[in-house]
Design a protein around this motif. Structure first.
Motif, PDB file in Angstrom:
ATOM      1  N   ASP A   1       0.814  -1.218   0.000  1.00  0.00           N
ATOM      2  CA  ASP A   1       0.000   0.000   0.000  1.00  0.00           C
ATOM      3  C   ASP A   1       0.851   1.272   0.000  1.00  0.00           C
ATOM      4  O   ASP A   1       0.361   2.341  -0.370  1.00  0.00           O
TER       5      ASP A   1
ATOM      6  N   ALA B   1       1.257   3.755  -3.105  1.00  0.00           N
ATOM      7  CA  ALA B   1       0.028   4.479  -3.423  1.00  0.00           C
ATOM      8  C   ALA B   1      -0.256   5.551  -2.372  1.00  0.00           C
ATOM      9  O   ALA B   1      -0.629   6.688  -2.705  1.00  0.00           O
TER      10      ALA B   1
ATOM     11  N   TRP C   1      -8.865   0.847 -10.798  1.00  0.00           N
ATOM     12  CA  TRP C   1      -7.427   0.603 -10.728  1.00  0.00           C
ATOM     13  C   TRP C   1      -6.815   0.694 -12.120  1.00  0.00           C
ATOM     14  O   TRP C   1      -7.404   0.263 -13.096  1.00  0.00           O
TER      15      TRP C   1
ATOM     16  N   ARG D   1      -2.509  -2.900 -10.950  1.00  0.00           N
ATOM     17  CA  ARG D   1      -2.761  -3.868  -9.884  1.00  0.00           C
ATOM     18  C   ARG D   1      -3.813  -3.385  -8.898  1.00  0.00           C
ATOM     19  O   ARG D   1      -3.752  -2.258  -8.413  1.00  0.00           O
TER      20      ARG D   1
ATOM     21  N   LEU E   1      -4.817  -3.327  -5.417  1.00  0.00           N
ATOM     22  CA  LEU E   1      -4.074  -3.534  -4.173  1.00  0.00           C
ATOM     23  C   LEU E   1      -4.820  -4.409  -3.173  1.00  0.00           C
ATOM     24  O   LEU E   1      -4.207  -4.939  -2.248  1.00  0.00           O
TER      25      LEU E   1
ATOM     26  N   TRP F   1      -1.522   4.041  -9.892  1.00  0.00           N
ATOM     27  CA  TRP F   1      -2.462   3.142  -9.219  1.00  0.00           C
ATOM     28  C   TRP F   1      -3.920   3.412  -9.557  1.00  0.00           C
ATOM     29  O   TRP F   1      -4.680   2.484  -9.817  1.00  0.00           O
TER      30      TRP F   1
END
Length: 292
Positions: free
Chosen positions: A64, A67, A134, A137, A139, A103
């Protein structure tokens, strides 16, 4: 005796809510002004997250961090307050603002929490899942998408009045619950917070419960106790601590002195002044570091 106590408690609660509305309306312009000032401080929000207490830090996964390092704003709005005399001040909307990043397609992500009261006397915050767009990816590794799919299925069933169909028997529900059961809570992304729903209490049920509470003055030790206990969350809840986290954000009042510490360099945020030195020293090592 209990009738008198109940009447006084309701009067106090009404006064507190009225004060909360008026305070929000009066201070909102200054909070917006402060948010603008914060924009001039480089890495302000990443630094704040670095200094967050352990209960928040432990919910941030290493994946995380990149981001969250793009976070440039966090706004808390009591969005159901219409004016100083009308609206529910306990409901809040969190708005996360990010600089352009790899992201999210959207630079703003909003999450609303509605204050609700149930027919059995429980009250607290409930929400709806946020559908994050998104870029690459996810998250949450698909968990958030599964919650949104179940929510849409639930809305579809309600729209078609499919009372005979139990939500728990649907494929969407079973897939989500199976995924939750095999995913350790300490491995779930911070962004799963956006999928928090809480108890299923509609606006209609809340209105009826509040009307009943207003018309009932009798109180007993038994009802006092039971109304404070939160019933179990559904097995499909991916972020059980969501209501607690949102309530903490709503009820925390941070002073300008705590947020905007004096700095040695006017262009930087002085991390050494953002937290009491003794408090920093007694904290365990954080598992994440956002602001290098």
């Amino acid at each position: 005796m209990y009738d008198t106590l109940a009447r006084i408690e309701k009067q106090l609660a009404a006064i507190e809510l009225d004060h909360l509305r008026k305070t929000y309306i009066a201070t909102r312009p200054k909070f917006l002004e402060r948010a603008t000032a914060i924009q001039t401080i480089p890495d302000f929000w990443p630094t704040v997250i670095d200094e967050a207490p352990a209960e928040i830090d432990q919910r941030i996964q290493p994946r995380d961090v990149p981001a969250l390092s793009c976070l440039t704003g966090l706004d808390i709005e009591r969005f159901e307050v219409k004016d100083a005399d009308n609206g529910e001040p306990r409901s809040i909307k969190l708005t996360f603002t990010f600089k352009p990043n790899e992201w999210f397609f959207d630079n703003k992500i909003e999450k609303k929490f509605y204050w609700r009261m149930s027919h059995n006397g429980w009250s607290g915050l409930v929400s709806e899942p946020v559908n994050v767009r998104w870029k690459d990816r996810d998250l949450t590794d698909g968990l958030l998408e599964l919650v949104v799919a179940l929510w849409k299925k639930e809305l579809d069933l309600e729209t078609h009045a499919a009372k005979a169909c139990n939500l728990e028997s649907t494929e969407e529900y079973q897939i989500l619950v199976e995924r939750i059961q095999r995913t350790p809570q300490d491995a779930i992304s911070f962004f799963a917070f956006l999928g928090f729903r809480g108890h299923r209490i509609s606006a209609g049920e809340c209105t009826a419960a509040m009307e009943k509470a207003q018309s009932t003055v009798q109180i007993s030790r038994e009802t006092e106790s039971s109304s404070e206990e939160s019933p179990p969350l559904p097995d499909s809840e991916i972020y059980p601590h969501g209501e607690e986290a949102a309530a903490k954000e709503r009820d925390t009042k941070v002073s300008d002195e705590e947020l905007l510490s004096d700095s040695n360099d006017s262009d930087t945020f002085d991390e050494s002044n953002s937290l009491n030195k003794q408090e920093r020293e007694r904290r365990p090592n954080k598992k994440t570091k956002i602001h290098a």
